[in-house]
Design a protein around this motif. Structure first.
Motif, PDB file in Angstrom:
ATOM      1  N   GLY A   1       0.723  -1.194  -0.025  1.00 50.37           N
ATOM      2  CA  GLY A   1      -0.101   0.049   0.299  1.00 50.37           C
ATOM      3  C   GLY A   1       0.940   1.385   0.075  1.00 50.37           C
ATOM      4  O   GLY A   1       0.643   2.072  -0.642  1.00 50.37           O
ATOM      5  N   ASN A   2       1.835   1.183   0.692  1.00 51.51           N
ATOM      6  CA  ASN A   2       2.719   2.481   0.899  1.00 51.51           C
ATOM      7  C   ASN A   2       3.569   2.714  -0.313  1.00 51.51           C
ATOM      8  O   ASN A   2       3.649   3.724  -0.924  1.00 51.51           O
ATOM      9  CB  ASN A   2       4.025   2.152   1.994  1.00 51.51           C
ATOM     10  N   ALA A   3       4.213   1.478  -1.103  1.00 53.46           N
ATOM     11  CA  ALA A   3       4.862   1.754  -2.202  1.00 53.46           C
ATOM     12  C   ALA A   3       3.869   2.248  -3.306  1.00 53.46           C
ATOM     13  O   ALA A   3       4.457   3.089  -4.087  1.00 53.46           O
ATOM     14  CB  ALA A   3       5.329   0.081  -2.564  1.00 53.46           C
TER      15      ALA A   3
ATOM     16  N   LYS B   1       1.266   3.903  -2.978  1.00 53.56           N
ATOM     17  CA  LYS B   1       0.722   5.400  -2.573  1.00 53.56           C
ATOM     18  C   LYS B   1       1.863   6.319  -2.678  1.00 53.56           C
ATOM     19  O   LYS B   1       1.773   7.401  -3.270  1.00 53.56           O
ATOM     20  CB  LYS B   1       0.441   5.220  -0.983  1.00 53.56           C
ATOM     21  N   TYR B   2       3.177   6.168  -2.195  1.00 59.13           N
ATOM     22  CA  TYR B   2       4.184   7.118  -2.216  1.00 59.13           C
ATOM     23  C   TYR B   2       4.600   7.133  -3.568  1.00 59.13           C
ATOM     24  O   TYR B   2       5.856   8.015  -3.745  1.00 59.13           O
ATOM     25  CB  TYR B   2       5.160   6.903  -0.914  1.00 59.13           C
ATOM     26  N   SER B   3       4.508   6.403  -4.495  1.00 60.13           N
ATOM     27  CA  SER B   3       5.241   6.462  -5.686  1.00 60.13           C
ATOM     28  C   SER B   3       4.369   6.835  -6.821  1.00 60.13           C
ATOM     29  O   SER B   3       4.419   7.330  -7.966  1.00 60.13           O
ATOM     30  CB  SER B   3       5.823   5.193  -6.146  1.00 60.13           C
TER      31      SER B   3
ATOM     32  N   LYS C   1       9.600  -2.842  -3.505  1.00 60.07           N
ATOM     33  CA  LYS C   1      10.524  -1.703  -4.034  1.00 60.07           C
ATOM     34  C   LYS C   1       9.831  -0.775  -4.601  1.00 60.07           C
ATOM     35  O   LYS C   1       8.761  -1.359  -5.591  1.00 60.07           O
ATOM     36  CB  LYS C   1      11.624  -2.401  -4.858  1.00 60.07           C
ATOM     37  N   ASP C   2      10.016   0.429  -4.629  1.00 67.21           N
ATOM     38  CA  ASP C   2       9.056   1.406  -5.491  1.00 67.21           C
ATOM     39  C   ASP C   2      10.006   2.735  -5.952  1.00 67.21           C
ATOM     40  O   ASP C   2      11.222   2.512  -5.417  1.00 67.21           O
ATOM     41  CB  ASP C   2       7.946   2.091  -4.587  1.00 67.21           C
ATOM     42  N   ASN C   3       9.595   3.555  -6.928  1.00 71.10           N
ATOM     43  CA  ASN C   3      10.495   4.468  -7.387  1.00 71.10           C
ATOM     44  C   ASN C   3       9.868   5.877  -7.114  1.00 71.10           C
ATOM     45  O   ASN C   3       9.741   6.762  -7.786  1.00 71.10           O
ATOM     46  CB  ASN C   3      10.680   4.315  -8.910  1.00 71.10           C
TER      47      ASN C   3
ATOM     48  N   SER D   1       4.099   8.322  13.164  1.00 74.02           N
ATOM     49  CA  SER D   1       5.111   9.191  12.857  1.00 74.02           C
ATOM     50  C   SER D   1       5.129   9.156  11.342  1.00 74.02           C
ATOM     51  O   SER D   1       5.271   8.171  10.690  1.00 74.02           O
ATOM     52  CB  SER D   1       6.544   8.387  13.280  1.00 74.02           C
ATOM     53  N   ARG D   2       4.989  10.404  10.891  1.00 68.91           N
ATOM     54  CA  ARG D   2       4.807  10.655   9.360  1.00 68.91           C
ATOM     55  C   ARG D   2       5.882  11.452   8.819  1.00 68.91           C
ATOM     56  O   ARG D   2       6.208  12.319   9.319  1.00 68.91           O
ATOM     57  CB  ARG D   2       3.449  11.148   8.919  1.00 68.91           C
ATOM     58  N   VAL D   3       6.724  11.295   7.651  1.00 69.79           N
ATOM     59  CA  VAL D   3       7.453  12.361   7.222  1.00 69.79           C
ATOM     60  C   VAL D   3       7.015  12.860   5.845  1.00 69.79           C
ATOM     61  O   VAL D   3       7.721  13.903   5.053  1.00 69.79           O
ATOM     62  CB  VAL D   3       8.735  11.867   7.048  1.00 69.79           C
ATOM     63  N   ALA D   4       5.890  12.055   5.030  1.00 64.85           N
ATOM     64  CA  ALA D   4       5.764  12.494   3.834  1.00 64.85           C
ATOM     65  C   ALA D   4       4.896  13.875   3.314  1.00 64.85           C
ATOM     66  O   ALA D   4       5.008  14.508   2.498  1.00 64.85           O
ATOM     67  CB  ALA D   4       4.770  11.373   3.235  1.00 64.85           C
ATOM     68  N   GLY D   5       4.333  14.231   4.625  1.00 70.81           N
ATOM     69  CA  GLY D   5       3.850  15.559   4.427  1.00 70.81           C
ATOM     70  C   GLY D   5       2.292  15.346   3.952  1.00 70.81           C
ATOM     71  O   GLY D   5       1.656  14.179   3.734  1.00 70.81           O
TER      72      GLY D   5
ATOM     73  N   GLY E   1       0.916   2.335   9.776  1.00 68.67           N
ATOM     74  CA  GLY E   1       1.192   1.007   8.967  1.00 68.67           C
ATOM     75  C   GLY E   1       2.777   0.548   9.344  1.00 68.67           C
ATOM     76  O   GLY E   1       2.804  -0.881   9.561  1.00 68.67           O
ATOM     77  N   LEU E   2       3.631   1.192   9.311  1.00 63.81           N
ATOM     78  CA  LEU E   2       5.040   0.647   9.438  1.00 63.81           C
ATOM     79  C   LEU E   2       5.348   0.219  10.970  1.00 63.81           C
ATOM     80  O   LEU E   2       5.865  -0.620  11.112  1.00 63.81           O
ATOM     81  CB  LEU E   2       5.875   1.526   8.996  1.00 63.81           C
ATOM     82  N   ALA E   3       4.635   0.968  11.849  1.00 64.53           N
ATOM     83  CA  ALA E   3       4.833   0.428  13.143  1.00 64.53           C
ATOM     84  C   ALA E   3       4.097  -1.032  13.487  1.00 64.53           C
ATOM     85  O   ALA E   3       4.808  -1.806  14.187  1.00 64.53           O
ATOM     86  CB  ALA E   3       4.237   1.565  14.209  1.00 64.53           C
TER      87      ALA E   3
HETATM   88  P1  ADP Z   1       1.402   6.186   6.750  1.00 60.91           P
HETATM   89  O1  ADP Z   1      -0.085   5.982   7.038  1.00 60.91           O
HETATM   90  O2  ADP Z   1       1.663   7.603   6.847  1.00 60.91           O
HETATM   91  O3  ADP Z   1       1.693   5.825   5.451  1.00 60.91           O
HETATM   92  P2  ADP Z   1       3.222   4.486   7.967  1.00 60.91           P
HETATM   93  O4  ADP Z   1       3.550   3.964   9.063  1.00 60.91           O
HETATM   94  O5  ADP Z   1       2.869   3.288   6.577  1.00 60.91           O
HETATM   95  O6  ADP Z   1       2.147   5.501   7.794  1.00 60.91           O
HETATM   96  O7  ADP Z   1       4.712   5.144   7.457  1.00 60.91           O
HETATM   97  C1  ADP Z   1       5.126   6.141   7.968  1.00 60.91           C
HETATM   98  C2  ADP Z   1       5.751   7.223   7.101  1.00 60.91           C
HETATM   99  O8  ADP Z   1       6.671   6.654   6.308  1.00 60.91           O
HETATM  100  C3  ADP Z   1       5.060   7.724   6.061  1.00 60.91           C
HETATM  101  O9  ADP Z   1       4.087   8.801   6.612  1.00 60.91           O
HETATM  102  C4  ADP Z   1       5.598   8.027   4.942  1.00 60.91           C
HETATM  103  O10 ADP Z   1       6.360   9.632   5.341  1.00 60.91           O
HETATM  104  C5  ADP Z   1       7.089   6.959   5.007  1.00 60.91           C
HETATM  105  N1  ADP Z   1       6.837   5.757   4.149  1.00 60.91           N
HETATM  106  C6  ADP Z   1       6.569   4.758   4.283  1.00 60.91           C
HETATM  107  N2  ADP Z   1       6.605   3.822   3.250  1.00 60.91           N
HETATM  108  C7  ADP Z   1       7.218   4.683   2.138  1.00 60.91           C
HETATM  109  C8  ADP Z   1       7.568   4.589   0.808  1.00 60.91           C
HETATM  110  N3  ADP Z   1       7.355   3.401   0.306  1.00 60.91           N
HETATM  111  N4  ADP Z   1       8.031   5.701   0.356  1.00 60.91           N
HETATM  112  C9  ADP Z   1       8.286   6.770   0.987  1.00 60.91           C
HETATM  113  N5  ADP Z   1       7.707   7.142   2.170  1.00 60.91           N
HETATM  114  C10 ADP Z   1       7.404   6.096   2.876  1.00 60.91           C
END
Ligand code: ADP
Length: 742
Positions: A645-647, A649-651, A675-677, A694-698, A707-709
């Protein structure tokens, strides 16, 4: 060489007395001849000037001739063979000029030095053998070092009959003390007297170490100069320090003359490669003992040294056995008493019992626990901060602290001697032992000053003239620390450090257990809270929807927007609660491992969640035949759903989004990857993303930051590892692997 040229060669002044070049004094004693040959040609290059008087050849007759003009044929043959085959040269007897001689050979650089030493009356081999047996049998019946020393001097007196025989022991500053003596009854006793280090300077001590036994047959002899003075081989003075006949330093001769001594015999006592003391024999008229007897004396000192070494190591073993016993008791106390301070300071035995001392201090975690006679707490703090913490080595010792810190004079009666060792990993914790200054009344054999003679503005060495007894009160220094004290300190330090480390481990484990417990409680709490929050949230969501239908035509855009915001917020909150519930569920659920096909799970994820429909632009590449995995089905479906889902979403916002799912094998381990680009993550982000919320993507990307936790927790539950490779704006690869034998 004249006395003047000797002076110019030596140029010895009072300031460089330690450098008096006695090893190259180019003279022989009067009773024998030194002949120096070229070791390859065996031509005679140099010879002592008394050769004519003793051997009957004039200097002119023998210089530059081959040594075969003096040595008989058979001796020449042996000499040539041994030199060729590099075999040790041994003394031989020879008759020359109607007299018997020992020829004592040795090599010095390119030169062969031959000492022609008088035979001194025949010594029946049986008598010689008897002497050696007596030495072997008698030295060492006694136990203490003073007893063994007395035994040795009595034996030497019996064997060689010097007027006075003494055992002279050096202290750590090279002052000597007479520790055993036997003498003719009319002589005054020197037993217990001290002699300053300058009486036997450093270079004389070095020669004793090399040569062992040295005789001065007649203190008033006229030395015979070696001619020519410098070696024709290299133009330098020759080192004859190993010669039996080498003349002695004129300063030493004057010293003996000032004492009224007529002849002397001195033998080195060597312990562990260092000069421990000297066996010193004085005769008050000329006296000569021959080479064999001197060898007996050397043998005696060797037997004595062995006995001494044995006794010293026995003392070491006894002391160590005692301190080990105390250490074991202290370890028992430390294991059964909670606080370390109490365990080693407050009970019997305490840590100060491990070495001989008057008191000690334990410095631990900023507190100082003092036992016995010690400086005040303030003084100990001063000693620590001003001195001990600056030491590089863990172990420090001194017998005279005032020499290092003048301010320590104020507590010299408590701690002139200090032994300290760091304990544990913390550089501020110490064990300290103290010894007070020892006030000693020292009787010197004469005032310990060396007087100089001033000539042409240069002060030349001149030995002491006065041997009047002179008593001095010495203070400031404590009894010195010994090797066994250091060993005891090291061993105790090791035990304490082990116990500190073990206690720290126990403490960390207890904290960990508490933390796990707290975490569990928190998970249960957040689960029930989240669960309970859902009911009212459904109410909000449901009534907001009813309100939206009801007000459809009764309100304006502003009202409709407000109602929609309530509905959206309620949805967002529902996702958040859902995520929290999943997170706590992972913590609370036990894993049920089964064999899973990763390919099947990925298919399901992609179809059920219609992910490919949601991300039509994205190319999704799934490697075929990804190995099966043994893991909890629900958890792994969730893990993969989160990563995939993250891969996606963030690509999604890149030009040609690509997501690749596969595996590789590293060090025999299967490593799965997603893996994503996409947007990638910077270094700071990588540190945080596995934490809850904890989120860094904005805000461009929706999400709760859970999700990652959850993914991390799932992998931890499976004792595996989850990590990533990522570069900002280039993409990310998340890897995971779990042990196969789950
Ligand atoms: P979220 O619901 O924000 O996606 P996650 O715990 O899954 O929460 O991820 C935490 C943060 O890690 C995300 O907010 C994002 O900033 C970063 N992140 C996770 N997966 C990716 C990815 N594939 N590419 C870039 N950033 C990612």
């Amino acid at each position: 060489m004249s006395e003047d040229s000797l002076n110019s060669l030596q140029k010895t002044t009072i300031t460089n007395c330690e450098q008096e070049p006695i090893h190259i004094i180019g003279k022989a004693q009067a009773h024998g001849v030194i002949i120096i040959c070229d070791v390859t040609t065996l031509d005679i290059l140099q010879c002592s000037e008394n050769v004519e008087e003793i051997l009957g050849f004039s200097l002119e007759e023998i210089l530059k001739k081959n040594i075969d003009m003096i040595l008989p044929e058979d001796l020449m043959k042996t000499l040539v063979r041994k030199l060729k085959d590099n075999i040790t040269l041994l003394p031989k007897t020879i008759r020359l000029n109607n007299k018997e001689f020992f020829i004592i050979p040795h090599l010095s650089g390119e030169s062969l030095i031959l000492d022609f030493d008088p035979h001194g009356g025949s010594l029946d081999p049986l008598v010689y053998q008897e002497q050696l047996t007596k030495i072997l049998n008698e030295i060492g019946d006694k136990q203490t070092i003073p007893e063994i020393s007395q035994n040795a001097v009595e034996l030497v007196k019996y064997l060689f009959d010097y007027d006075r025989v003494m055992m002279y022991q050096f202290d750590e500053e090279w002052n000597g003390k007479v520790v055993a003596e036997v003498k003719e009854s009319h002589l005054e006793s020197w037993l217990g007297l001290h002699y300053p280090a300058s009486d036997i300077p450093k270079q004389a001590r070095q020669i004793f170490l090399k040569q062992g036994v040295r005789i001065i047959a007649d203190v008033n002899y006229k030395p015979a100069a070696i001619f020519p003075e410098l070696s024709p081989i290299n133009g330098k003075p020759i080192d004859i320090s190993k010669s039996e006949l080498r003349a002695v330093s004129p300063i030493h001769i004057e010293y003996l003359q000032n004492m009224g001594v007529g002849a002397s015999l001195t033998a080195a006592i060597v312990l562990n490669g260092e000069l421990w003391g000297l066996l010193a024999c004085h005769h008050y008229s000329p006296k000569f003992i021959n080479y064999n007897q001197r060898q007996s004396c050397k043998f005696l000192t060797q037997v004595f040294s062995n006995k001494l070494a044995l006794r010293t190591s026995n003392v070491f073993i006894e002391k160590m056995a005692y301190s080990e016993d105390i250490r074991k008791k202290l370890v028992l106390q430390m294991s059964s008493i909670k606080h370390l301070n109490d365990a080693i300071c407050k009970f019997e035995p305490n840590f100060t019992n491990i070495v001989e001392c008057s008191g000690g201090a334990l410095v631990l975690d900023g507190t100082i626990c003092m036992v016995g006679k010690t400086p005040t707490e303030e003084q100990i703090k001063f000693l620590l901060s001003e001195f001990l913490v600056k030491q590089e080595e863990s172990l420090f010792f001194t017998k005279n602290l005032m020499k290092k810190i003048p301010a320590a004079t104020s507590f010299k009666d408590k701690a002139s001697g200090v032994l300290s060792i760091r304990i544990g990993e913390n550089k501020n914790d110490y064990l300290l032992w103290f010894r007070p200054q020892a006030i000693e009344s020292v009787s010197w054999g004469g005032k310990p000053v060396k007087s100089g003679v001033v000539k042409d503005g240069v002060e030349y060495l001149s030995p002491r003239r006065s041997f009047e007894k002179w008593t001095e009160k010495k203070s400031g220094a404590a009894i010195p620390w010994e090797e066994y004290d250091f060993e005891a300190a090291y061993n105790l330090e090791e035990s304490i450090t082990n116990i500190i480390v073990r206690n720290q481990k126990d403490h960390i484990k207890a904290l960990n257990d508490q933390l796990l417990e707290a975490n569990k409680e928190l998970e249960t709490f957040s689960y029930s809270v989240s669960h309970d929050l859902r009911a009212p949230l459904r109410g909000i969501d449901g009534y907001a929807r009813i309100l939206r239908d009801y007000c459809k035509n009764k309100t304006d855009d502003y009202g409709r927007n407000a109602i929609n915001t309530i509905i959206n917020s309620a949805e967002l909150m529902d996702t958040l609660i859902e995520d929290i519930i999943s997170y706590s569920k992972v913590g609370q659920t036990r894993i049920q491992p089964v064999s899973l096909s990763i390919n099947t799970i990925l298919d399901q994820i992609l179809t059920t969640h219609n992910l490919s429909g949601e991300y039509p632009k994205t190319e999704i590449i799934v490697q075929e035949d990804i190995p099966r995995i043994v893991a909890d089905r629900r958890m792994f479906s969730q893990l993969l759903a989160n990563l995939v889902g993250n891969a996606l979403k963030y690509s999604a916002k890149t030009a040609h989004p690509t997501v690749e799912l596969g595996f590789n094998v590293k060090d025999g381990r299967t490593v799965y990857f997603v893996k994503d680009n996409g947007i990638g993550i910077d270094a700071a982000g990588k540190e945080k993303i596995f934490e809850v919320f904890s989120r860094v993507a904005g805000d461009d990307f929706a999400g709760s930051g859970v999700g990652l936790a959850i993914a991390k927790k799932i992998i931890e539950k499976h004792n595996g590892a989850l990590w990533l490779d990522s570069k900002l704006n280039e993409g990310s690869t998340f890897y995971f692997s779990i042990p196969e034998d789950l």
